[in-house]
Write a protein that holds these residues in place. Sequence first.
Motif, PDB file in Angstrom:
ATOM      1  N   PHE A  63       0.862  -1.179   0.000  1.00 28.01           N
ATOM      2  CA  PHE A  63       0.000   0.000   0.000  1.00 28.01           C
ATOM      3  C   PHE A  63       0.899   1.229   0.000  1.00 28.01           C
ATOM      4  CE2 PHE A  63      -2.678  -3.265   1.930  1.00 28.01           C
ATOM      5  CZ  PHE A  63      -3.848  -3.102   1.207  1.00 28.01           C
ATOM      6  N   TRP A  66      -0.697   5.802   3.091  1.00 22.78           N
ATOM      7  CA  TRP A  66      -1.147   5.481   4.440  1.00 22.78           C
ATOM      8  C   TRP A  66      -0.549   6.486   5.415  1.00 22.78           C
ATOM      9  CZ3 TRP A  66       2.501   3.951   8.158  1.00 22.78           C
ATOM     10  CH2 TRP A  66       3.771   3.637   7.653  1.00 22.78           C
ATOM     11  N   ARG A  67      -1.136   6.561   6.583  1.00 20.99           N
ATOM     12  CA  ARG A  67      -0.658   7.499   7.600  1.00 20.99           C
ATOM     13  C   ARG A  67      -0.981   6.916   8.977  1.00 20.99           C
ATOM     14  NH1 ARG A  67      -5.185   8.907   5.202  1.00 20.99           N
ATOM     15  NH2 ARG A  67      -7.027   9.480   6.432  1.00 20.99           N
ATOM     16  N   VAL A  84      -3.321   3.523  12.628  1.00 15.06           N
ATOM     17  CA  VAL A  84      -2.876   3.557  11.226  1.00 15.06           C
ATOM     18  C   VAL A  84      -4.099   3.525  10.326  1.00 15.06           C
ATOM     19  CG1 VAL A  84      -1.523   2.415   9.429  1.00 15.06           C
ATOM     20  CG2 VAL A  84      -0.729   2.343  11.805  1.00 15.06           C
ATOM     21  N   GLU A  85      -4.111   4.391   9.331  1.00 11.21           N
ATOM     22  CA  GLU A  85      -5.184   4.417   8.332  1.00 11.21           C
ATOM     23  C   GLU A  85      -4.561   4.220   6.947  1.00 11.21           C
ATOM     24  OE1 GLU A  85      -7.273   8.067   8.807  1.00 11.21           O
ATOM     25  OE2 GLU A  85      -7.888   7.629  10.872  1.00 11.21           O
ATOM     26  N   VAL A  86      -5.102   3.259   6.209  1.00  9.91           N
ATOM     27  CA  VAL A  86      -4.553   2.892   4.899  1.00  9.91           C
ATOM     28  C   VAL A  86      -5.578   3.177   3.815  1.00  9.91           C
ATOM     29  CG1 VAL A  86      -3.617   1.007   3.498  1.00  9.91           C
ATOM     30  CG2 VAL A  86      -3.174   1.072   5.978  1.00  9.91           C
ATOM     31  N   ASN A  87      -5.162   3.840   2.767  1.00  9.89           N
ATOM     32  CA  ASN A  87      -5.993   4.059   1.580  1.00  9.89           C
ATOM     33  C   ASN A  87      -5.935   2.790   0.728  1.00  9.89           C
ATOM     34  OD1 ASN A  87      -7.207   4.826  -0.792  1.00  9.89           O
ATOM     35  ND2 ASN A  87      -5.776   6.467  -1.275  1.00  9.89           N
ATOM     36  N   THR A  88      -7.010   2.003   0.727  1.00  9.61           N
ATOM     37  CA  THR A  88      -6.982   0.715   0.032  1.00  9.61           C
ATOM     38  C   THR A  88      -6.833   0.875  -1.490  1.00  9.61           C
ATOM     39  OG1 THR A  88      -9.408   0.651  -0.033  1.00  9.61           O
ATOM     40  CG2 THR A  88      -8.317  -0.448   1.816  1.00  9.61           C
ATOM     41  N   GLU A 115     -10.948   2.603   3.100  1.00  7.88           N
ATOM     42  CA  GLU A 115      -9.952   2.646   4.165  1.00  7.88           C
ATOM     43  C   GLU A 115      -9.863   1.330   4.920  1.00  7.88           C
ATOM     44  OE1 GLU A 115      -9.193   7.132   5.808  1.00  7.88           O
ATOM     45  OE2 GLU A 115     -10.853   6.015   6.699  1.00  7.88           O
TER      46      GLU A 115
END
Length: 202
Positions: A63, A66-67, A84-88, A115
């Motif tokens: 990925f 992400w942040r 943690v947040e991930v842009n799928t 997300e």
Amino acid sequence: MPFDRNPKLGRRRLLTGVVGGAVLALLPSFPALAMEQLRIGGERGTIDFSIGDSAIFRTTGSFKDWRGMLNVDESNVRASSVSVEVNTKSIEMLDLQQTTMLKDSDFFDVDKFPEMIFRSRTVERTGESTLKVIGDVTLRGITRPMVLNISVTDRQPNAPAGTRYARFRGEGKINRSEFGMTKYVDVVGDTVDITIRADAWR
């Protein structure tokens, strides 16, 4: 200042001063007790994953967007937290066909679930530079427990704002079938190994 005319009283005051100074020297300073807030993200780190129970069918990806935020309490590690947040939609596989397939509704369904989120519930120290982060990951609207084993290297506690405070490596596993991604489980496998490598900065 005049000399103390009572030698015993003078010695007591001297001893009290030395002991008091030693105790103060051992106490941590106020900044050390403060919660340290650190950032991590795709611009200074990677989230990689691999799927498959054998070398023959093992597939890898990552990925890119992400942040995350680390709240670190050195005096009380259990009070620390990780999010943690991930842009799928930022998923990348070995080729375009694989990337398109994993964005589809059979897998990450990125249009409906843009997300993937991890939130810690507790943090435990397991060694001088290792931690266990126990939390929950939410993917495709489903939340399941997840454990991340963290190692910390190159720690720079006096680093100024914007520069590297430390390097982190985190490893964990999930079963994709628990999140509704059951296609090709019999062929490829169920276990997904996840690795996070990142610099953390103030």
